[in-house]
Scaffold this motif. Structure first.
Motif, mmCIF file in Angstrom:
data_model
loop_
_atom_site.group_PDB
_atom_site.id
_atom_site.type_symbol
_atom_site.label_atom_id
_atom_site.label_comp_id
_atom_site.label_asym_id
_atom_site.label_seq_id
_atom_site.Cartn_x
_atom_site.Cartn_y
_atom_site.Cartn_z
ATOM 1 N N GLY A 1 0.791 -1.229 0.000
ATOM 2 C CA GLY A 1 0.000 0.000 0.000
ATOM 3 C C GLY A 1 0.816 1.267 0.000
ATOM 4 N N HIS A 2 2.089 1.176 -0.336
ATOM 5 C CA HIS A 2 2.937 2.364 -0.340
ATOM 6 C C HIS A 2 2.706 3.208 -1.586
ATOM 7 N N ARG A 3 2.855 4.512 -1.422
ATOM 8 C CA ARG A 3 2.808 5.487 -2.500
ATOM 9 C C ARG A 3 3.977 6.448 -2.338
ATOM 10 N N LEU A 4 4.117 7.328 -3.286
ATOM 11 C CA LEU A 4 5.222 8.286 -3.210
ATOM 12 C C LEU A 4 5.195 9.071 -1.904
ATOM 13 N N ALA A 5 3.998 9.480 -1.486
ATOM 14 C CA ALA A 5 3.872 10.245 -0.241
ATOM 15 C C ALA A 5 4.246 9.428 0.990
ATOM 16 N N SER A 6 4.303 8.091 0.856
ATOM 17 C CA SER A 6 4.716 7.258 1.987
ATOM 18 C C SER A 6 6.180 7.509 2.333
ATOM 19 N N TYR A 7 6.969 7.846 1.335
ATOM 20 C CA TYR A 7 8.401 8.066 1.538
ATOM 21 C C TYR A 7 8.730 9.544 1.754
ATOM 22 N N ALA A 8 7.869 10.425 1.241
ATOM 23 C CA ALA A 8 8.086 11.870 1.399
ATOM 24 C C ALA A 8 6.750 12.511 1.778
ATOM 25 N N PRO A 9 6.357 12.459 3.043
ATOM 26 C CA PRO A 9 5.029 12.946 3.445
ATOM 27 C C PRO A 9 4.793 14.420 3.127
ATOM 28 N N ASP A 10 5.848 15.242 3.114
ATOM 29 C CA ASP A 10 5.702 16.680 2.854
ATOM 30 C C ASP A 10 5.999 17.025 1.400
ATOM 31 N N ILE A 11 5.779 16.077 0.508
ATOM 32 C CA ILE A 11 6.190 16.262 -0.883
ATOM 33 C C ILE A 11 5.461 17.416 -1.567
ATOM 34 N N ALA A 12 4.236 17.726 -1.148
ATOM 35 C CA ALA A 12 3.480 18.806 -1.787
ATOM 36 C C ALA A 12 4.147 20.159 -1.581
ATOM 37 N N ASP A 13 5.017 20.269 -0.579
ATOM 38 C CA ASP A 13 5.723 21.516 -0.316
ATOM 39 C C ASP A 13 7.212 21.369 -0.612
ATOM 40 N N ALA A 14 7.528 20.567 -1.620
ATOM 41 C CA ALA A 14 8.931 20.318 -1.969
ATOM 42 C C ALA A 14 9.127 20.429 -3.478
ATOM 43 N N ASP A 15 10.346 20.711 -3.874
ATOM 44 C CA ASP A 15 10.735 20.564 -5.274
ATOM 45 C C ASP A 15 11.056 19.102 -5.518
#
Length: 478
Positions: free
Chosen positions: A430-444
């Protein structure tokens, strides 16, 4: 200094990098928008100049209307062709605003419209002139070929444009080796050169003393000068200045080698992160083959004037790259670049997520080394079928430890059908990209790897709420 003042100063210091990146992003996006406005305005300006010189009078008759529409189509088509050349000229102002791959994408998109406009120019002119002379369009074209000295060059020019556009179609282009496609693409210059004479010699469109004449002379000469400087002169100067030569070739894994090069003034190439260069290794059988590779590490400097070594890491993906594993020490190297926006210049946020797969890991490693971030605000994700495919993995691990970045190794086969960029085991969990980088929406988010895989990562980044301007993916395919 009291405690509240100290806290305010500390908070300001912490905000400074993020504010700098946001200002940098706003400036870059503004320049991209401005270039877009200038590009389309140039088409409108070319038509406006023609109207200002009395072009509207041609619409007084039916024959004149066809001729006038043909002239408008020719002006717009020629303007788009010159824009195409500027987009491929590797101008720093364009490269720094939209990136090399997007500039070439716009270049390709203008190919068909410019060809259609030039074909419409010839057809409408033939109809208009034919109606005035009492001839059918085909007979009028034959008459123009025979009677007008420069008209045959214009017809040859259209034929060359057709050849260039036809070979640029994706389905056709992939059937050719890069060198053959590139040689055919050089016909664009011949097509432009053969189209110019009739513009100034036929009729009074660009008559002496008109604004149109000076405008078209200026943009033709300016475009030619930009191409000569950035495509030919600058690479020659860079090659002579840096005096690069192969030091040694090191095997990194099956079919993967690192090429170390020595040279001068390498401090001028430092800090370019994942930007790429075009390399030509001046050895028999290889000198004519250009290779777009990023640095896989920042230059190591020894002394003044910037003497040292730099490194690229390449994978055997064809006959050209296979030759590189056999390079010998002392082989001279010609260089062009750096190009692209896969670097700190594209940053808009304080946080950064770096995602690489296969040989695409190598520019990630260079960017990790050079781009600024605070400990704990960077995430690195490496993807491969096995640990062996995580090229330069030990170096990246050490960089992450030293700089305080979080590192994930994702290995294993993809799901059946390749629906996800993640390994099958991660998808089942059940992993997704956000599983590894939870704050990805505020990242480059920097993504480098095979095209289909990268599209899958980009799609998931968008689904995780990452805005388009924070997603950075550079394509090196032609």
């Amino acid at each position: 200094m009291n405690s509240s003042t100290q806290m305010a100063v500390t908070a300001t210091a912490r905000r400074t990098p993020a504010e700098r990146f946001r200002r940098q992003s706003r400036s870059r996006l503004f320049r991209a928008d401005l270039l877009t406005v200038l590009a389309w305005s140039s088409v409108a300006f070319a038509v406006a100049l023609w109207l200002a010189d009395g072009g509207a009078a041609g619409f007084s008759t039916l024959a004149g209307s066809f001729t006038a529409l043909g002239i408008v189509a020719g002006l717009a088509g020629m303007d788009l062709v010159l824009l195409m050349l500027l987009l491929a000229a590797r101008l720093p102002v364009i490269d720094g605003a939209v990136g090399h791959d997007r500039a070439l994408e716009f270049h390709r998109k203008l190919g068909k419209p410019s060809l259609y406009l030039l074909l419409a120019h010839g057809i409408l002119i033939a109809i208009g002139y034919g109606m005035a002379d009492g001839l059918d369009p085909f007979s009028e074209l034959v008459a123009l070929w025979v009677l007008v000295p420069d008209m045959w060059l214009a017809i040859v020019s259209v034929g060359l444009f057709i050849a260039v556009v036809a070979t640029s179609l994706v389905a056709v282009r992939r059937r050719f080796p890069y060198e053959l496609w590139y040689a055919v693409h050089l016909l664009t210059y011949a097509a432009v050169l053969t189209s110019i004479p009739h513009q100034f010699s036929v009729g009074g469109l660009f008559a002496e003393g008109t604004w149109q004449r000076w405008y078209w002379l200026a943009i033709c000469i300016g475009t030619g000068a930009a191409l000569a400087h950035y495509r030919f002169l600058e690479p020659l100067v860079a090659t002579a200045r840096h005096r690069l030569a192969v030091s040694r070739v090191v095997t990194e894994g099956p079919g993967v080698v690192s090429i170390e090069l020595s040279g001068r003034h390498l401090d001028e190439l430092a800090g370019n992160g994942g930007r790429f260069f075009v390399w030509r290794f001046l050895s028999p059988g290889a000198w004519w083959h250009p290779h777009p590779f990023s640095l896989s590490a920042e230059p190591v400097l020894f002394d003044s004037p910037g003497r040292g070594t730099l490194r690229i890491t390449v994978r055997n993906l064809g006959r050209g790259s296979a030759q590189l594993a056999r390079l010998t020490s002392g082989t001279r190297v010609a260089i062009e670049g750096p190009y692209g926006l896969f670097s700190t210049a594209a940053r808009s946020r304080n946080r950064v997520v770096l995602i690489g797969a296969g040989i695409g890991i190598t520019p990630i490693r260079a960017l990790l080394e050079s781009t600024p971030f605070e400990p704990g605000s960077a995430t690195v994700i490496l993807r491969g079928h096995s640990e062996q495919e995580l090229y330069l993995g030990d170096e990246i691990l050490e960089l992450c430890r030293r700089r305080g970045a979080t590192l994930f190794h994702l290995t294993g086969p993809r799901t059946a059908g390749g629906q996800s960029w993640l390994p099958e085991s991660a998808v089942r969990s059940g992993h997704r990209l956000a599983s590894y980088a939870p704050d990805i929406a505020d990242a480059d988010v920097y993504i480098c790897g095979p095209s289909a895989w990268a599209r899958s990562v980009i799609g998931e980044a968008r689904a995780a709420g990452v805005p388009e301007e924070q997603i950075h993916n550079e394509r090196f395919d032609w």
